[in-house]
Write an enzyme that holds these catalytic residues in place. Structure first.
Site, PDB file in Angstrom:
ATOM      1  N   PRO A  10     -33.688  21.600 -41.165  1.00 49.85           N
ATOM      2  CA  PRO A  10     -33.368  22.042 -39.692  1.00 49.85           C
ATOM      3  C   PRO A  10     -34.839  23.744 -39.768  1.00 49.85           C
ATOM      4  O   PRO A  10     -35.196  24.188 -41.030  1.00 49.85           O
ATOM      5  CB  PRO A  10     -32.335  23.160 -40.399  1.00 49.85           C
ATOM      6  CG  PRO A  10     -31.966  22.800 -42.261  1.00 49.85           C
ATOM      7  CD  PRO A  10     -32.885  21.616 -42.493  1.00 49.85           C
ATOM      8  N   ASN A  11     -35.152  23.185 -38.827  1.00 47.60           N
ATOM      9  CA  ASN A  11     -36.532  24.365 -37.922  1.00 47.60           C
ATOM     10  C   ASN A  11     -37.693  23.403 -38.542  1.00 47.60           C
ATOM     11  O   ASN A  11     -38.307  24.151 -37.583  1.00 47.60           O
ATOM     12  CB  ASN A  11     -36.289  26.421 -38.460  1.00 47.60           C
ATOM     13  CG  ASN A  11     -34.238  26.233 -37.763  1.00 47.60           C
ATOM     14  OD1 ASN A  11     -34.507  26.088 -36.821  1.00 47.60           O
ATOM     15  ND2 ASN A  11     -33.390  26.840 -38.471  1.00 47.60           N
ATOM     16  N   ARG A  18     -43.054  28.249 -34.696  1.00 55.91           N
ATOM     17  CA  ARG A  18     -42.117  29.240 -35.330  1.00 55.91           C
ATOM     18  C   ARG A  18     -43.259  30.334 -36.883  1.00 55.91           C
ATOM     19  O   ARG A  18     -43.395  29.266 -37.797  1.00 55.91           O
ATOM     20  CB  ARG A  18     -40.640  28.549 -36.526  1.00 55.91           C
ATOM     21  CG  ARG A  18     -40.076  28.650 -37.679  1.00 55.91           C
ATOM     22  CD  ARG A  18     -39.281  28.435 -37.705  1.00 55.91           C
ATOM     23  NE  ARG A  18     -38.864  28.950 -39.012  1.00 55.91           N
ATOM     24  CZ  ARG A  18     -37.600  28.568 -40.351  1.00 55.91           C
ATOM     25  NH1 ARG A  18     -38.179  27.602 -40.605  1.00 55.91           N
ATOM     26  NH2 ARG A  18     -37.490  29.675 -40.879  1.00 55.91           N
ATOM     27  N   TYR A  23     -45.959  30.069 -41.496  1.00 58.75           N
ATOM     28  CA  TYR A  23     -45.782  28.513 -41.686  1.00 58.75           C
ATOM     29  C   TYR A  23     -46.654  27.972 -41.005  1.00 58.75           C
ATOM     30  O   TYR A  23     -47.441  26.760 -41.362  1.00 58.75           O
ATOM     31  CB  TYR A  23     -44.654  27.921 -41.092  1.00 58.75           C
ATOM     32  CG  TYR A  23     -43.150  28.538 -41.922  1.00 58.75           C
ATOM     33  CD1 TYR A  23     -42.701  27.901 -43.282  1.00 58.75           C
ATOM     34  CD2 TYR A  23     -42.342  29.292 -41.553  1.00 58.75           C
ATOM     35  CE1 TYR A  23     -41.389  28.045 -43.662  1.00 58.75           C
ATOM     36  CE2 TYR A  23     -41.073  29.369 -41.956  1.00 58.75           C
ATOM     37  CZ  TYR A  23     -41.286  29.445 -42.784  1.00 58.75           C
ATOM     38  OH  TYR A  23     -39.207  29.178 -43.077  1.00 58.75           O
ATOM     39  N   ASN A  74     -38.093  18.144 -47.832  1.00 57.88           N
ATOM     40  CA  ASN A  74     -38.029  19.939 -47.614  1.00 57.88           C
ATOM     41  C   ASN A  74     -36.525  19.867 -46.868  1.00 57.88           C
ATOM     42  O   ASN A  74     -36.692  19.683 -46.068  1.00 57.88           O
ATOM     43  CB  ASN A  74     -38.800  20.577 -46.436  1.00 57.88           C
ATOM     44  CG  ASN A  74     -39.102  21.760 -46.629  1.00 57.88           C
ATOM     45  OD1 ASN A  74     -38.079  22.337 -46.453  1.00 57.88           O
ATOM     46  ND2 ASN A  74     -40.445  22.595 -45.948  1.00 57.88           N
ATOM     47  N   ALA A  77     -33.390  25.658 -44.818  1.00 53.33           N
ATOM     48  CA  ALA A  77     -32.137  26.363 -45.751  1.00 53.33           C
ATOM     49  C   ALA A  77     -31.756  25.717 -45.915  1.00 53.33           C
ATOM     50  O   ALA A  77     -30.184  26.839 -46.687  1.00 53.33           O
ATOM     51  CB  ALA A  77     -31.900  27.256 -43.696  1.00 53.33           C
ATOM     52  N   GLU A  98     -39.224  18.336 -54.108  1.00 58.23           N
ATOM     53  CA  GLU A  98     -38.594  18.867 -52.841  1.00 58.23           C
ATOM     54  C   GLU A  98     -39.847  19.660 -52.622  1.00 58.23           C
ATOM     55  O   GLU A  98     -40.543  20.381 -53.836  1.00 58.23           O
ATOM     56  CB  GLU A  98     -37.336  20.002 -53.819  1.00 58.23           C
ATOM     57  CG  GLU A  98     -37.156  21.092 -52.477  1.00 58.23           C
ATOM     58  CD  GLU A  98     -35.976  22.197 -53.095  1.00 58.23           C
ATOM     59  OE1 GLU A  98     -36.278  23.903 -53.479  1.00 58.23           O
ATOM     60  OE2 GLU A  98     -34.849  21.405 -53.731  1.00 58.23           O
ATOM     61  N   HIS A 100     -41.734  22.634 -50.467  1.00 53.79           N
ATOM     62  CA  HIS A 100     -41.590  23.785 -49.294  1.00 53.79           C
ATOM     63  C   HIS A 100     -42.941  24.864 -48.552  1.00 53.79           C
ATOM     64  O   HIS A 100     -43.507  24.796 -50.192  1.00 53.79           O
ATOM     65  CB  HIS A 100     -40.307  25.071 -49.855  1.00 53.79           C
ATOM     66  CG  HIS A 100     -39.405  24.705 -50.111  1.00 53.79           C
ATOM     67  ND1 HIS A 100     -38.337  24.488 -49.357  1.00 53.79           N
ATOM     68  CD2 HIS A 100     -39.027  24.874 -50.995  1.00 53.79           C
ATOM     69  CE1 HIS A 100     -37.114  24.205 -49.621  1.00 53.79           C
ATOM     70  NE2 HIS A 100     -37.784  24.439 -50.565  1.00 53.79           N
ATOM     71  N   ARG A 107     -40.046  35.748 -51.178  1.00 53.43           N
ATOM     72  CA  ARG A 107     -39.842  35.652 -50.019  1.00 53.43           C
ATOM     73  C   ARG A 107     -37.910  36.693 -50.049  1.00 53.43           C
ATOM     74  O   ARG A 107     -37.845  37.052 -51.272  1.00 53.43           O
ATOM     75  CB  ARG A 107     -39.313  34.923 -49.194  1.00 53.43           C
ATOM     76  CG  ARG A 107     -41.248  33.959 -48.771  1.00 53.43           C
ATOM     77  CD  ARG A 107     -40.821  33.014 -47.433  1.00 53.43           C
ATOM     78  NE  ARG A 107     -39.914  32.863 -46.617  1.00 53.43           N
ATOM     79  CZ  ARG A 107     -39.768  32.717 -45.126  1.00 53.43           C
ATOM     80  NH1 ARG A 107     -39.748  31.234 -45.906  1.00 53.43           N
ATOM     81  NH2 ARG A 107     -39.474  33.205 -44.647  1.00 53.43           N
TER      82      ARG A 107
END
Length: 147
Positions: A10-11, A18, A23, A74, A77, A98, A100, A107
């Site tokens: 998502p996103n 964003r 990012y 990735n 969320a 995985e 990110h 964060r």
């Protein structure tokens, strides 16, 4: 020739727009172009999928089970709470890395836990798009991590 699925959650379709302070300014299309170029150099094939829907991500993990040699994911969320994505990863036998873009451990507190990482070959965080590059190298050639 190895085939690797790159699955973004998502996103991530909003990359470049964003939170560019987190990012960056590059887009998902930029990432896919970079990985395609690297795949050509590595003589492998990459396929790309992105969804904002948990069920679609799960379906793809299952759908490609017999067609790919590895997965770069990735989960966005979903990383932090989706036991359904976790269970989909647990159901397959191909290696998963995985990735990110940001350092999730530096964060907000809710981002520190990954329910999916314990089922993966490894987790790469905070290296921007290079994290995907390193993941692809590892899945194709075994570089960058202990085998």
């Amino acid at each position: 020739m190895k085939t690797i699925l790159v699955l973004n959650g998502p996103n991530l379709n909003r990359l470049g727009l964003r939170e560019p302070n987190v990012y960056g300014h590059q887009t998902l299309a930029d990432l896919e172009s970079q990985l395609s170029q690297l795949a050509d150099k590595l003589s492998c094939k990459v396929m790309f999928k992105q969804s904002n829907h948990e069920g679609e991500i799960i379906d793809w993990i299952h759908e490609f089970a017999d067609q790919i040699d590895g997965l770069i994911i990735n989960p966005g969320a979903f990383t932090h709470y989706s036991y359904a994505v976790r269970d989909a990863i647990a159901s397959i036998t191909y290696p998963v890395i995985e990735v990110h873009i940001s350092n999730i451990h530096a964060r907000e507190d809710f981002r520190h836990k990954s329910v999916t990482a314990p089922l993966t070959k490894g987790q790469i965080v905070g290296l921007g798009f290079k994290g995907y590059h390193y993941a692809l190298l590892n899945l194709v050639e075994g570089e960058g991590m202990n085998e």
